[in-house]
Motif scaffolding. Sequence first.
Motif, PDB file in Angstrom:
ATOM      1  N   ASP A 157       0.843  -1.186   0.000  1.00 14.35           N
ATOM      2  CA  ASP A 157       0.000   0.000   0.000  1.00 14.35           C
ATOM      3  C   ASP A 157       0.880   1.238   0.000  1.00 14.35           C
ATOM      4  OD1 ASP A 157      -2.546   0.830  -0.212  1.00 14.35           O
ATOM      5  OD2 ASP A 157      -3.208   0.171   1.759  1.00 14.35           O
ATOM      6  N   ASP A 158       0.394   2.315  -0.583  1.00 14.22           N
ATOM      7  CA  ASP A 158       1.143   3.572  -0.553  1.00 14.22           C
ATOM      8  C   ASP A 158       1.404   3.979   0.899  1.00 14.22           C
ATOM      9  OD1 ASP A 158       0.700   3.422  -3.219  1.00 14.22           O
ATOM     10  OD2 ASP A 158      -0.200   5.393  -3.444  1.00 14.22           O
ATOM     11  N   PHE A 159       2.561   4.561   1.134  1.00 22.70           N
ATOM     12  CA  PHE A 159       2.862   5.028   2.476  1.00 22.70           C
ATOM     13  C   PHE A 159       1.868   6.123   2.866  1.00 22.70           C
ATOM     14  CE2 PHE A 159       6.959   3.119   1.455  1.00 22.70           C
ATOM     15  CZ  PHE A 159       7.299   2.526   2.661  1.00 22.70           C
ATOM     16  N   PRO A 160       1.363   6.088   4.080  1.00 26.56           N
ATOM     17  CA  PRO A 160       0.421   7.138   4.513  1.00 26.56           C
ATOM     18  C   PRO A 160       1.067   8.512   4.439  1.00 26.56           C
ATOM     19  CG  PRO A 160       0.481   5.321   6.102  1.00 26.56           C
ATOM     20  CD  PRO A 160       1.611   5.100   5.144  1.00 26.56           C
ATOM     21  N   SER A 161       0.225   9.529   4.311  1.00 26.81           N
ATOM     22  CA  SER A 161       0.752  10.898   4.237  1.00 26.81           C
ATOM     23  C   SER A 161       1.430  11.298   5.532  1.00 26.81           C
ATOM     24  CB  SER A 161      -0.378  11.879   3.917  1.00 26.81           C
ATOM     25  OG  SER A 161      -1.353  11.876   4.950  1.00 26.81           O
ATOM     26  N   ASN A 162       1.084  10.637   6.646  1.00 32.04           N
ATOM     27  CA  ASN A 162       1.722  10.966   7.925  1.00 32.04           C
ATOM     28  C   ASN A 162       2.799   9.946   8.290  1.00 32.04           C
ATOM     29  OD1 ASN A 162      -0.134   8.936   8.356  1.00 32.04           O
ATOM     30  ND2 ASN A 162      -0.804   9.692  10.340  1.00 32.04           N
ATOM     31  N   SER A 163       3.516   9.481   7.269  1.00 34.87           N
ATOM     32  CA  SER A 163       4.700   8.654   7.479  1.00 34.87           C
ATOM     33  C   SER A 163       5.933   9.464   7.099  1.00 34.87           C
ATOM     34  CB  SER A 163       4.636   7.389   6.620  1.00 34.87           C
ATOM     35  OG  SER A 163       5.876   6.708   6.619  1.00 34.87           O
ATOM     36  N   HIS A 164       6.964   9.444   7.958  1.00 31.62           N
ATOM     37  CA  HIS A 164       8.183  10.189   7.626  1.00 31.62           C
ATOM     38  C   HIS A 164       8.899   9.553   6.450  1.00 31.62           C
ATOM     39  CE1 HIS A 164      10.263   6.933   9.769  1.00 31.62           C
ATOM     40  NE2 HIS A 164      11.340   7.307   9.120  1.00 31.62           N
ATOM     41  N   LEU A 165       8.675   8.259   6.247  1.00 29.98           N
ATOM     42  CA  LEU A 165       9.312   7.535   5.152  1.00 29.98           C
ATOM     43  C   LEU A 165       8.359   7.546   3.957  1.00 29.98           C
ATOM     44  CD1 LEU A 165      11.220   4.182   5.527  1.00 29.98           C
ATOM     45  CD2 LEU A 165       9.947   4.737   3.480  1.00 29.98           C
ATOM     46  N   GLN A 166       8.789   8.162   2.870  1.00 22.04           N
ATOM     47  CA  GLN A 166       7.999   8.230   1.653  1.00 22.04           C
ATOM     48  C   GLN A 166       8.822   7.651   0.509  1.00 22.04           C
ATOM     49  OE1 GLN A 166       4.773   9.185   1.386  1.00 22.04           O
ATOM     50  NE2 GLN A 166       4.704   9.564   3.593  1.00 22.04           N
ATOM     51  N   ALA A 167       8.317   6.603  -0.101  1.00 25.94           N
ATOM     52  CA  ALA A 167       9.030   5.969  -1.214  1.00 25.94           C
ATOM     53  C   ALA A 167       8.015   5.288  -2.116  1.00 25.94           C
ATOM     54  CB  ALA A 167      10.045   4.954  -0.691  1.00 25.94           C
ATOM     55  N   ASP A 168       8.369   5.154  -3.383  1.00 22.07           N
ATOM     56  CA  ASP A 168       7.527   4.434  -4.342  1.00 22.07           C
ATOM     57  C   ASP A 168       8.142   3.093  -4.730  1.00 22.07           C
ATOM     58  OD1 ASP A 168       5.410   6.331  -4.654  1.00 22.07           O
ATOM     59  OD2 ASP A 168       6.790   7.587  -5.796  1.00 22.07           O
ATOM     60  N   PHE A 169       9.459   2.981  -4.609  1.00 23.48           N
ATOM     61  CA  PHE A 169      10.155   1.742  -4.946  1.00 23.48           C
ATOM     62  C   PHE A 169      11.174   1.445  -3.846  1.00 23.48           C
ATOM     63  CE2 PHE A 169       8.916   3.777  -8.872  1.00 23.48           C
ATOM     64  CZ  PHE A 169       8.376   2.742  -9.637  1.00 23.48           C
ATOM     65  N   ILE A 170      11.171   0.211  -3.336  1.00 22.58           N
ATOM     66  CA  ILE A 170      12.160  -0.219  -2.346  1.00 22.58           C
ATOM     67  C   ILE A 170      13.015  -1.301  -2.989  1.00 22.58           C
ATOM     68  CG2 ILE A 170      12.554  -1.179  -0.052  1.00 22.58           C
ATOM     69  CD1 ILE A 170       9.823  -0.171   0.774  1.00 22.58           C
ATOM     70  N   LEU A 171      14.286  -1.000  -3.185  1.00 21.40           N
ATOM     71  CA  LEU A 171      15.223  -1.949  -3.779  1.00 21.40           C
ATOM     72  C   LEU A 171      15.887  -2.745  -2.659  1.00 21.40           C
ATOM     73  CD1 LEU A 171      16.981   0.547  -6.219  1.00 21.40           C
ATOM     74  CD2 LEU A 171      14.962  -0.849  -6.688  1.00 21.40           C
ATOM     75  N   THR A 172      16.039  -4.036  -2.872  1.00 24.66           N
ATOM     76  CA  THR A 172      16.614  -4.869  -1.818  1.00 24.66           C
ATOM     77  C   THR A 172      18.119  -4.663  -1.693  1.00 24.66           C
ATOM     78  OG1 THR A 172      16.751  -7.111  -0.922  1.00 24.66           O
ATOM     79  CG2 THR A 172      17.025  -6.868  -3.311  1.00 24.66           C
ATOM     80  N   LEU A 173      18.610  -4.746  -0.454  1.00 21.07           N
ATOM     81  CA  LEU A 173      20.048  -4.763  -0.193  1.00 21.07           C
ATOM     82  C   LEU A 173      20.579  -6.186  -0.100  1.00 21.07           C
ATOM     83  CD1 LEU A 173      20.416  -1.929   2.504  1.00 21.07           C
ATOM     84  CD2 LEU A 173      21.222  -1.875   0.144  1.00 21.07           C
ATOM     85  N   PHE A 174      19.675  -7.150  -0.206  1.00 15.78           N
ATOM     86  CA  PHE A 174      20.067  -8.551  -0.043  1.00 15.78           C
ATOM     87  C   PHE A 174      20.903  -9.014  -1.242  1.00 15.78           C
ATOM     88  CE2 PHE A 174      19.363 -13.100  -0.671  1.00 15.78           C
ATOM     89  CZ  PHE A 174      19.684 -13.591   0.586  1.00 15.78           C
ATOM     90  N   GLY A 175      22.052  -9.625  -0.954  1.00 18.07           N
ATOM     91  CA  GLY A 175      22.850 -10.286  -1.978  1.00 18.07           C
ATOM     92  C   GLY A 175      23.547  -9.375  -2.960  1.00 18.07           C
ATOM     93  N   ARG A 176      23.713  -8.085  -2.621  1.00 16.39           N
ATOM     94  CA  ARG A 176      24.382  -7.172  -3.556  1.00 16.39           C
ATOM     95  C   ARG A 176      25.887  -7.450  -3.597  1.00 16.39           C
ATOM     96  NH1 ARG A 176      21.914  -3.155  -5.837  1.00 16.39           N
ATOM     97  NH2 ARG A 176      23.908  -2.086  -6.101  1.00 16.39           N
ATOM     98  N   LYS A 177      26.484  -7.263  -4.771  1.00 17.69           N
ATOM     99  CA  LYS A 177      27.912  -7.520  -4.954  1.00 17.69           C
ATOM    100  C   LYS A 177      28.747  -6.239  -4.910  1.00 17.69           C
ATOM    101  CE  LYS A 177      27.056 -11.868  -5.576  1.00 17.69           C
ATOM    102  NZ  LYS A 177      27.349 -12.830  -4.476  1.00 17.69           N
ATOM    103  N   ASN A 178      28.111  -5.089  -5.203  1.00 28.58           N
ATOM    104  CA  ASN A 178      28.843  -3.824  -5.145  1.00 28.58           C
ATOM    105  C   ASN A 178      27.853  -2.693  -4.871  1.00 28.58           C
ATOM    106  OD1 ASN A 178      27.755  -2.927  -7.847  1.00 28.58           O
ATOM    107  ND2 ASN A 178      28.995  -4.657  -8.530  1.00 28.58           N
TER     108      ASN A 178
END
Length: 884
Positions: free
Chosen positions: A267-288
């Motif tokens: 669901d879209d982040f509520p307007s009263n959330s300090h964190l606002q994002a449309d896409f969350i990219l994973t940090l899992f398994g990154r090589k660089n």
Amino acid sequence: MSNQGNIPPKLAQKLLQWFLKNELLEEVTGDLEEKFELDLETYSLSKARRNYWYQVIKYIRPFAIKRSNNSIKMTMLRHYIKLSWRSILRHKSLSTIKIGGFAIGIAACMLIALYVSHELSYDSYYQDQDQIYRLTNQWLDEDGVGRWTNLQGPLKEVIEDNIPDIELVARTVFWSWGNAGTNLVRRIDSKLNIEEDGFIYADPELLEILEARMIFGSRKHALAEPNTLVMTKSMAEKYFPGQDPVGQLLVLNDKTSDTYTVGGVIDDFPSNSHLQADFILTLFGRKNGPGTSGWCCTNYVFYTKIQAGTSPAMIEEKLLAVRDTYVMDQLKTAGEPGLDEMQLHHSYFLQPINDVYINLSEVWDDIPHGSYDLVWIFGAIALIILILACVNFVNLTTAKSLQRAKEVGLRKVVGSVRGELISQYLSESMVFSLLAILLAVALAYVALPFFNSLADKSLSLPWMSWWFVPGLILVGLLIGLFAGVYPALYLSKFRPAQVLKGTVATGKSAARIRSGMVVFQFMVTIVLLIGAIVTQQQFQLIMNKSLGFDKDHVVLVHGLNTLDSASKSSLKAELANLSGVHATSVGDFLPVAGSAVQNRTYWLASERLMGNGFEAARWTIDEDYLETYDIELQQGKNFRGVASDDQSIIINERMAFELGLKDDAIGAELIDMFDEKARVIGVVKNFHFQSLFAEVEPLAMVCGSGNAVLSANMNSMDVTATINEMEQVWEGISPNQEFSYSFVDQRFQSMYDSLIRAKTLFIVFALLSIIIACLGLFALSAYMVEQRSKEVSIRKVLGASISGIFALLSFDFVRLVLVALVLAIPLGWFLMDEFLGDVPNRVDLSWYLFAVAGVLSLFIAVITISYETIKAALVNPATRLRSE
């Protein structure tokens, strides 16, 4: 009766005594008891009692029910409401002003209450509210406490392995690094790239910590594979309308070799959330890139969820123990200096999630924050405006008191007591208040879109909340009671004999109270005027200050991250050849908000092991950057002719000062936290590449090219034509991507949106207070003119001029405004000085700011009282004296 238990049911007897008229009670009770005894001789006890109940219930009829005090009170209340309504219809203009002033004040309070409630509601909707925290650094020494967010990436595994009281921990990256920030996005089966903001990186645990509501996919698995992302519902509808996008592929920045798989939709982040994002990219398994940096770098913001019932202080103690037993060894291995001082002063702090936005803990970070001071300032303004509206109502009511004096006298003569008169006037006040509430709701509904645009919010009236309507009614009654107490007590004390003889006296105390109310109204109004003027001056100072670079002629071309190096070079050269373009530069580090950020710790090479060094911003720029932004080079030379791999560096004056190289920086050898050496070849004059509310920080610039943004300095007066030419060049190089651009001055102004909103809201509230205060002054002028009407008529008969009478009647009002001005100036200076604080580049609180507020208030006061005073001066004295 032979048995004492053979008596009528007591409950039925009590019911009969409660509802039956007193004059019938004795006779009916006797008859029913006699009938009960006869029934006992014929029927059983239970049947006799049932018959008794039956007879009692038969008497519950209108003729037999006594008239209760409550019924009388309701009748009186209806009577008072009728009288109030008739009074409104009889004095339409006065009633309109009363209700209008009330409604304006209440509507303003409603809007401010919505704003304050929304500001205080940030991140307060989690099911496990008291378990979610943001992990921050803390530095405690003799200078106080400092807190900031960024931590080392490997700390996540250390926490997971050593502190079981922390259930979940997740790293995040908000700032422009890797693909965080802005990207060009397209489906793998499309060729059209669309620019999107709102990309962040996060570990898979973030979805569980923040209790993300999943539309498709699951919290546990949505980010659990390399190169996966989660998108919001609105973005899913945009790119995959009506579909379940889980498993679909998205291409970022046209790099088909590095696609992302959609792992879930939230669901879209509520307007009263300090964190606002449309896409969350994973940090899992990154090589660089993001997710791979070690103990050297503090690149991550940590969110944690602790076990229920666990004390945050206990967690902080365990984190300190982990620091001493594990983290310090890792930092020592990584070559981090200053560990002894760190062990002495550094610790960790768990910031509650609902404190992040308002930031009462004063944690430094890179996200927008609400202002707790502004919340309380606007809350106080709402209360003051409401008080002004109530004061206005009191003045308007007492201003026409002489007209109601005869009414009071006659009612007392025919038997009314003071308590009944007080009840009537309080009822009248509440009727006015309830009508004002209805009008206020309408005004608030109409003004809400405008208010939302000013406050940059998406507020709405809570029509569907169960408490809204009852709350409005209760507030209306309370406001009516508060505003009506003094007029009710004042009007009800008139003595019939004095009133009917025409000798009623208003009293000096009442006059002093009314004058005090006007002084209070205008004092508040002048303070708000001072606030509006000061914030306007501060805004003008910020917008017009010399920044040390050219912000007015530079346009930014976005989306270069889909182009290869040759195409970027070609684009830069072709745009530079346009007649309307002076210079171009490709670089992601810009002197405005939203650009790339990178910091490193620097030392003089000869002092690498002698101290902690200092942190400086590190920018990568090309040889045309300084010319494009018209940044002055004070010493040395530019990067022109310098290879991108050359160990050369250009610094600003502040960095030269920190290095102790104020006059002889050229040729100095520097070293950074990665042991990379560089030689200073130039020093630029300080320019404001951060907020003007902060001092200029150290800046180091190395030679290289940017990835996503091209800056073009335009020398043409015809901006539209130049932009069109630039678009044609773009289409020739990248036909499958829309031309996207913005202006540096617009992005610069957006850095001060909070100041702009505060300025505008101050002006709006000042105007509202002026309107309400003018209504109160108008009421007092009407009252004073009415009191002195005979004096005015006699003076006119004796030859007084209209201007003389106007000056006579105006003097008292001007004197009150001057008193308000004397009180308001020191208060306004103190409040504005506290509001601006110790920030750099603040406006000077010069005398002329207060003079402007004073002149405006005097002018407004004179205009307000002119109508009644001039009207009184123009009345034929014979008409006035004959009516007397």
